[in-house]
Design a protein around this motif. Structure first.
Motif, PDB file in Angstrom:
ATOM      1  N   GLN A 117       0.612  -1.208   0.006  1.00  0.00           N
ATOM      2  CA  GLN A 117      -0.056  -0.064   0.111  1.00  0.00           C
ATOM      3  C   GLN A 117       0.908   1.280   0.125  1.00  0.00           C
ATOM      4  O   GLN A 117       1.882   1.299   0.599  1.00  0.00           O
ATOM      5  N   PRO A 118       0.492   2.157  -0.774  1.00  0.00           N
ATOM      6  CA  PRO A 118       1.225   3.338  -0.856  1.00  0.00           C
ATOM      7  C   PRO A 118       1.565   3.965   0.468  1.00  0.00           C
ATOM      8  O   PRO A 118       0.656   4.530   1.248  1.00  0.00           O
ATOM      9  N   PHE A 119       2.929   4.492   0.816  1.00  0.00           N
ATOM     10  CA  PHE A 119       3.140   5.267   2.042  1.00  0.00           C
ATOM     11  C   PHE A 119       2.896   4.565   3.239  1.00  0.00           C
ATOM     12  O   PHE A 119       2.721   5.403   4.187  1.00  0.00           O
ATOM     13  N   ALA A 120       2.568   3.156   3.165  1.00  0.00           N
ATOM     14  CA  ALA A 120       2.174   2.475   4.414  1.00  0.00           C
ATOM     15  C   ALA A 120       3.658   2.028   5.134  1.00  0.00           C
ATOM     16  O   ALA A 120       3.361   1.389   6.268  1.00  0.00           O
ATOM     17  N   PHE A 121       4.851   2.297   4.709  1.00  0.00           N
ATOM     18  CA  PHE A 121       6.007   2.144   5.115  1.00  0.00           C
ATOM     19  C   PHE A 121       6.330   2.735   6.491  1.00  0.00           C
ATOM     20  O   PHE A 121       7.512   2.547   7.054  1.00  0.00           O
ATOM     21  N   ALA A 122       5.580   3.898   6.625  1.00  0.00           N
ATOM     22  CA  ALA A 122       5.989   4.865   7.920  1.00  0.00           C
ATOM     23  C   ALA A 122       4.649   5.510   8.099  1.00  0.00           C
ATOM     24  O   ALA A 122       3.623   5.519   7.726  1.00  0.00           O
ATOM     25  N   ASP A 123       4.779   6.000   9.353  1.00  0.00           N
ATOM     26  CA  ASP A 123       3.668   6.729  10.059  1.00  0.00           C
ATOM     27  C   ASP A 123       3.707   8.348   9.661  1.00  0.00           C
ATOM     28  O   ASP A 123       4.710   8.908  10.304  1.00  0.00           O
ATOM     29  N   PHE A 124       2.919   8.868   8.678  1.00  0.00           N
ATOM     30  CA  PHE A 124       3.155  10.224   8.473  1.00  0.00           C
ATOM     31  C   PHE A 124       2.093  11.148   9.364  1.00  0.00           C
ATOM     32  O   PHE A 124       2.308  12.365   9.001  1.00  0.00           O
ATOM     33  N   THR A 125       1.519  10.722  10.099  1.00  0.00           N
ATOM     34  CA  THR A 125       0.484  11.515  10.961  1.00  0.00           C
ATOM     35  C   THR A 125       1.039  12.472  11.597  1.00  0.00           C
ATOM     36  O   THR A 125       0.111  13.779  11.897  1.00  0.00           O
ATOM     37  N   TRP A 126       2.489  12.425  11.854  1.00  0.00           N
ATOM     38  CA  TRP A 126       3.076  13.605  12.754  1.00  0.00           C
ATOM     39  C   TRP A 126       3.177  14.961  11.854  1.00  0.00           C
ATOM     40  O   TRP A 126       3.398  15.824  12.404  1.00  0.00           O
ATOM     41  N   LEU A 127       3.161  14.735  10.573  1.00  0.00           N
ATOM     42  CA  LEU A 127       3.445  15.980   9.776  1.00  0.00           C
ATOM     43  C   LEU A 127       2.396  16.881   9.978  1.00  0.00           C
ATOM     44  O   LEU A 127       1.323  16.773  10.249  1.00  0.00           O
ATOM     45  N   ASN A 128       2.861  18.181   9.933  1.00  0.00           N
ATOM     46  CA  ASN A 128       2.142  19.424  10.018  1.00  0.00           C
ATOM     47  C   ASN A 128       0.907  19.304   8.686  1.00  0.00           C
ATOM     48  O   ASN A 128       1.384  19.055   7.608  1.00  0.00           O
ATOM     49  N   GLY A 129      -0.367  19.455   9.111  1.00  0.00           N
ATOM     50  CA  GLY A 129      -1.285  19.577   8.180  1.00  0.00           C
ATOM     51  C   GLY A 129      -1.941  18.039   8.136  1.00  0.00           C
ATOM     52  O   GLY A 129      -2.855  17.871   7.455  1.00  0.00           O
ATOM     53  N   ASN A 130      -1.598  17.233   9.162  1.00  0.00           N
ATOM     54  CA  ASN A 130      -2.055  15.973   9.181  1.00  0.00           C
ATOM     55  C   ASN A 130      -2.581  15.654  10.636  1.00  0.00           C
ATOM     56  O   ASN A 130      -2.282  16.179  11.713  1.00  0.00           O
ATOM     57  N   PRO A 131      -3.850  14.970  10.568  1.00  0.00           N
ATOM     58  CA  PRO A 131      -4.439  14.753  12.040  1.00  0.00           C
ATOM     59  C   PRO A 131      -3.399  13.612  12.683  1.00  0.00           C
ATOM     60  O   PRO A 131      -2.821  12.796  11.803  1.00  0.00           O
ATOM     61  N   ARG A 132      -3.762  13.554  14.022  1.00  0.00           N
ATOM     62  CA  ARG A 132      -2.808  12.421  14.701  1.00  0.00           C
ATOM     63  C   ARG A 132      -3.685  11.551  15.235  1.00  0.00           C
ATOM     64  O   ARG A 132      -3.037  10.239  15.641  1.00  0.00           O
ATOM     65  N   THR A 133      -4.922  11.302  14.955  1.00  0.00           N
ATOM     66  CA  THR A 133      -5.875  10.263  15.358  1.00  0.00           C
ATOM     67  C   THR A 133      -5.557   9.104  14.565  1.00  0.00           C
ATOM     68  O   THR A 133      -5.317   9.272  13.413  1.00  0.00           O
ATOM     69  N   LYS A 134      -5.619   8.073  15.159  1.00  0.00           N
ATOM     70  CA  LYS A 134      -5.349   6.701  14.357  1.00  0.00           C
ATOM     71  C   LYS A 134      -6.554   5.728  14.416  1.00  0.00           C
ATOM     72  O   LYS A 134      -6.658   4.654  13.532  1.00  0.00           O
ATOM     73  N   ASP A 135      -7.440   5.859  15.458  1.00  0.00           N
ATOM     74  CA  ASP A 135      -8.754   4.882  15.477  1.00  0.00           C
ATOM     75  C   ASP A 135      -9.990   5.712  15.447  1.00  0.00           C
ATOM     76  O   ASP A 135     -10.141   6.805  15.918  1.00  0.00           O
ATOM     77  N   VAL A 136     -10.997   5.006  14.683  1.00  0.00           N
ATOM     78  CA  VAL A 136     -12.306   5.533  14.475  1.00  0.00           C
ATOM     79  C   VAL A 136     -13.230   4.528  15.212  1.00  0.00           C
ATOM     80  O   VAL A 136     -13.485   3.715  14.515  1.00  0.00           O
ATOM     81  N   PRO A 137     -13.691   4.909  16.511  1.00  0.00           N
ATOM     82  CA  PRO A 137     -14.419   3.831  17.217  1.00  0.00           C
ATOM     83  C   PRO A 137     -15.767   3.379  16.609  1.00  0.00           C
ATOM     84  O   PRO A 137     -16.106   2.310  16.732  1.00  0.00           O
ATOM     85  N   LEU A 138     -16.431   4.292  15.829  1.00  0.00           N
ATOM     86  CA  LEU A 138     -17.742   4.129  15.216  1.00  0.00           C
ATOM     87  C   LEU A 138     -17.514   3.773  13.533  1.00  0.00           C
ATOM     88  O   LEU A 138     -18.726   3.656  12.965  1.00  0.00           O
ATOM     89  N   ASP A 139     -16.473   3.324  13.158  1.00  0.00           N
ATOM     90  CA  ASP A 139     -16.031   2.800  11.777  1.00  0.00           C
ATOM     91  C   ASP A 139     -16.946   1.747  11.465  1.00  0.00           C
ATOM     92  O   ASP A 139     -17.299   0.671  12.267  1.00  0.00           O
ATOM     93  N   THR A 140     -17.758   1.809  10.214  1.00  0.00           N
ATOM     94  CA  THR A 140     -18.463   0.531   9.915  1.00  0.00           C
ATOM     95  C   THR A 140     -17.918   0.316   8.331  1.00  0.00           C
ATOM     96  O   THR A 140     -17.036   0.562   7.862  1.00  0.00           O
ATOM     97  N   LYS A 141     -18.607  -0.891   8.136  1.00  0.00           N
ATOM     98  CA  LYS A 141     -17.951  -1.328   6.543  1.00  0.00           C
ATOM     99  C   LYS A 141     -18.157  -0.474   5.633  1.00  0.00           C
ATOM    100  O   LYS A 141     -17.706  -0.331   4.535  1.00  0.00           O
TER     101      LYS A 141
END
Length: 240
Positions: free
Chosen positions: A41-65
């Motif tokens: 998967q593209p850019f899955a080799f690292a965590d880019f959420t720390w970059l400015n302009g990106n959210p830091r949240t990683k989980d969505v509790p109410l996520d559905t299919k």
């Protein structure tokens, strides 16, 4: 200022400017019956959420299919030591009033995803619903009030994901542009007030885009839009 936001990309859903998840490629059988491995998967080799302009949240509790919800609330108090008589603050696309508590943005929406079909909707209520259309001159062209038509939408697009290369996404609608180094949503940024350069680059485009991932380390993203930060087309040419 709080936000509930998706950062891990769902199949065919792209949410951040630096990292994108594409639809996992199906395990295919070749002529001799061996199983081909999935493409990375593209850019899955690292965590880019720390970059400015990106959210830091990683989980969505109410996520559905089929749907990933998102709620954003941006509430602030600003004091201007210049003491404007009418409380108006100019020169910013994020700070508008002095000595008052504001709901700058309240957005409810999320991402729809079914097989390779994709769509995103995010509303905007509060000061953004007035100030964002005000900063766009293109609704003044023609007889229809486009500022009113798009006033309460920050993102609204639909598209399709193609399982070719490492993924290709075709979308049409209203998008966040991310031309500047800061996100339109303040929760994503390291500072509340973006730089002058970022504040005066387009936050939104109305048009079409193609996201092409030739490899897991490269994204090519051509755009065809109405114009430079515009809902409508205020001149004789579109933007590419």
């Amino acid at each position: 200022m709080t936000a509930l936001r998706i950062t891990r990309e769902l199949p065919g859903v792209t949410r951040t400017p630096t990292a994108a998840r594409v639809e996992p490629q199906a395990m295919a059988m070749n002529a001799i019956g061996t199983v081909k491995p999935e493409k990375a998967q593209p850019f899955a080799f690292a965590d880019f959420t720390w970059l400015n302009g990106n959210p830091r949240t990683k989980d969505v509790p109410l996520d559905t299919k089929f749907f990933t919800p998102e709620i954003r609330a941006d509430i602030d108090y600003v004091y201007d030591f210049a003491h404007p008589k009418d409380d108006t603050i100019g020169g910013s696309s994020e700070i508008f009033r002095s000595n008052e508590v504001h709901v700058t943005q309240l957005g409810v929406g999320g991402d729809f995803h079914y097989d390779n079909v994709r769509a995103r909707l995010m509303t905007q209520f509060g000061l953004y619903s007035e100030t964002t259309p005000r900063n766009d001159a293109s609704p003044a062209r023609g007889q229809w009030n486009l500022a009113g038509a798009y006033r309460y939408l920050s993102e609204a697009y639909g598209g399709y994901h193609f399982n070719v290369l490492h993924g290709v996404n075709l979308d049409a609608g209203i998008f966040m542009s991310y031309v500047g180094l800061f996100s339109y949503y303040q929760f994503d940024n390291w500072t509340y007030q973006p730089s002058y350069v970022s504040s005066n680059t387009p936050w939104f485009f109305n048009g079409e885009r193609v996201q092409i991932f030739p490899t897991e380390h490269l994204k090519i993203e051509p755009w065809f839009v109405n114009g430079w930060q515009s809902y409508g087309r205020f001149n004789n040419r579109h933007g590419i």
